[in-house]
Design an enzyme around this catalytic site. Structure first.
Site, PDB file in Angstrom:
ATOM      1  N   LYS A  80      -8.008   9.781  21.461  1.00  0.00           N
ATOM      2  CA  LYS A  80      -7.110  10.099  20.691  1.00  0.00           C
ATOM      3  C   LYS A  80      -7.814  11.373  19.671  1.00  0.00           C
ATOM      4  CE  LYS A  80      -4.832   6.477  21.258  1.00  0.00           C
ATOM      5  NZ  LYS A  80      -4.917   5.109  21.101  1.00  0.00           N
ATOM      6  N   ASP A 111     -11.525  -1.190  14.715  1.00  0.00           N
ATOM      7  CA  ASP A 111     -11.043  -0.636  15.830  1.00  0.00           C
ATOM      8  C   ASP A 111     -10.929   0.749  15.061  1.00  0.00           C
ATOM      9  OD1 ASP A 111      -9.469   0.774  17.592  1.00  0.00           O
ATOM     10  OD2 ASP A 111      -7.993  -0.756  17.996  1.00  0.00           O
ATOM     11  N   TRP A 141      -1.839  -3.148  17.874  1.00  0.00           N
ATOM     12  CA  TRP A 141      -3.312  -3.007  18.371  1.00  0.00           C
ATOM     13  C   TRP A 141      -4.037  -4.151  17.742  1.00  0.00           C
ATOM     14  CZ3 TRP A 141      -3.129  -0.687  22.834  1.00  0.00           C
ATOM     15  CH2 TRP A 141      -2.421   0.461  23.011  1.00  0.00           C
TER      16      TRP A 141
HETATM   17  C1  LIG Z   1      -4.687   3.806  21.647  1.00  0.00           C
HETATM   18  C2  LIG Z   1      -5.467   2.890  20.979  1.00  0.00           C
HETATM   19  C3  LIG Z   1      -5.738   1.568  21.560  1.00  0.00           C
HETATM   20  C4  LIG Z   1      -5.954   1.277  23.094  1.00  0.00           C
HETATM   21  O1  LIG Z   1      -6.897   2.150  23.488  1.00  0.00           O
HETATM   22  P1  LIG Z   1      -7.207   2.200  25.171  1.00  0.00           P
HETATM   23  O2  LIG Z   1      -8.249   3.140  25.187  1.00  0.00           O
HETATM   24  O3  LIG Z   1      -5.815   2.632  25.737  1.00  0.00           O
HETATM   25  O4  LIG Z   1      -7.397   0.570  25.202  1.00  0.00           O
HETATM   26  C5  LIG Z   1      -6.546   0.643  20.591  1.00  0.00           C
HETATM   27  N1  LIG Z   1      -6.254   0.690  19.332  1.00  0.00           N
HETATM   28  C6  LIG Z   1      -5.789   1.690  18.794  1.00  0.00           C
HETATM   29  C7  LIG Z   1      -5.797   1.966  17.216  1.00  0.00           C
HETATM   30  C8  LIG Z   1      -5.169   2.711  19.398  1.00  0.00           C
HETATM   31  O5  LIG Z   1      -4.879   3.702  18.871  1.00  0.00           O
END
Ligand SMILES: *Cc1c(COP(=O)(O)O)cnc(C)c1O
Length: 354
Positions: A191, A167, A100
């Site tokens: 998540k 993030d 990511w």
């Molecule tokens: C799942 C995830 C993403 C991607 O998320 P989307 O909503 O599918 O764009 C980005 N960063 C992390 C840390 C993730 O776990």
């Protein structure tokens, strides 16, 4: 048979949240109308959006500290470009801790100079780098606080005077944390908060308005703040379900209590990974995630046997990401300690069978 859901995302939500969300699809609060057929400009929905933003700030202890909460679309992936679009004028720093972060770096490069401050790529991202220098002239430093695929997580946030962007898709609301260290953080809902379709962004307002480029309205945080996350029609179901989870966190005693329970779950599982001779952990010990526990079989030939055992015991979603192989137990807020015990039982069954 009860299914134990270890899926990495979309992932387990509290049963109570699922029940209430599905009830609201039929009828929202005795209104005679479904949640998904009312105007997003109605009083009912505006109050849902306002309460969701308020609770998100409350749980992160950022109320009245110059921060705003937004519920946007496009997933965390859209934030990879949106944060750079809005904040990167000259130069930004990124710590590369996995898939990511790598994607976030790629998008940011469209908008300015991007320096990879540190990386754990040489070891297949099995640890969080430490002890690097952070230039003081960065527009911001970007971190991925929890690396969903590799199962690593920051325990300490690097000290710096530059704005911090993170993030937090897979560890938002999972532990007691000084969120005020960050100037902007974002998390895709699917998540630890709700269904896919919305992304929580929490941002310090003072950070905005500093770049010289023009920004398309829908990607402009300032426009989104002015519109109360309703520059265009918001994903009403995803926002409402996220609100239900935020209320559930409140009922459980807040993220401090939830964080303690998460530590307990993670410790039990890592203890078994370390004790059980059939398994070995993937992430280095000091970087282990409390949300995604990655481990492999010592003898890969036992894969089918262990998979069948998991299947027979209702354990679902345990398959590791292809870049790590093996297994990944995602033990998000809504996963109970009983589910963790069930997995541990299964691991012990394999050991006994050998
Ligand atoms: C799942 C995830 C993403 C991607 O998320 P989307 O909503 O599918 O764009 C980005 N960063 C992390 C840390 C993730 O776990």
């Amino acid at each position: 048979m009860k299914i134990h859901n270890f899926s990495a995302g979309p992932s387990i939500l509290p049963k109570d949240v699922i029940d209430k969300a599905s009830g609201a699809v039929k009828e929202l609060d005795n209104s005679g109308l479904s949640l998904i057929e009312i105007s997003h400009r109605s009083k009912a929905f505006i109050s849902i959006m306002e309460e969701a933003c308020e609770l998100a700030l409350k749980h992160t202890n950022l109320n009245n500290k110059g921060y705003k909460a937004l519920f946007l679309q496009g997933g965390a992936s859209q934030q990879f470009l949106m944060c750079a679009y809005n904040l990167l004028d000259n130069k930004a720093g990124y710590v590369n801790t996995g898939t990511w972060s790598t994607k976030a770096i790629k998008e940011a490069k469209l908008f300015g100079d991007v320096i990879e401050i540190a990386s754990s790529k040489e070891n297949n991202f099995n640890y969080i780098p430490k002890g690097y220098d952070i230039p003081s002239d960065l527009d911001y430093l970007h971190l991925t606080t929890n690396n969903t695929i590799f199962g690593t997580q920051y325990k300490e946030i690097p000290k710096t005077t530059v704005p911090l962007v993170a993030d937090m898709s897979s560890d938002i609301f999972s532990r007691k944390f000084d969120y005020s260290k960050f100037d902007l953080f974002y998390a895709g809902a699917q998540k630890n908060m709700g269904p896919a379709g919305t992304t929580l962004v929490i941002i310090k307002e003072a950070l905005l308005g500093k770049v010289s480029r023009r920004i398309p309205s829908i990607l402009d945080y300032t426009v989104q703040i002015k519109g109360g996350s309703m520059f265009n029609t918001p994903p009403v179901f995803a926002v409402y379900t996220s609100l239900l989870t935020l209320r559930w966190i409140e009922e459980k005693g807040g993220i401090e209590v939830i964080g303690e329970k998460n530590s307990l779950k993670a410790n039990r599982l890592y203890n078994e990974v370390d004790r059980n001779p059939m398994f070995k952990g993937f992430a280095s010990e000091e970087s282990r995630s409390q949300m995604n526990v990655t481990f492999n079989l010592v003898d890969a030939e036992l894969t089918d046997t262990f998979d069948a055992m998991c299947n027979d015991n209702g354990i679902s979603g345990l398959k590791g990401h292809r870049s790590v192989g093996g297994y990944r137990a995602s033990i998000y807020n809504a996963l109970s300690i009983e589910s963790v015990e069930k997995l541990i039982n299964c691991m012990q069954l394999l050991e006994q069978k050998k």
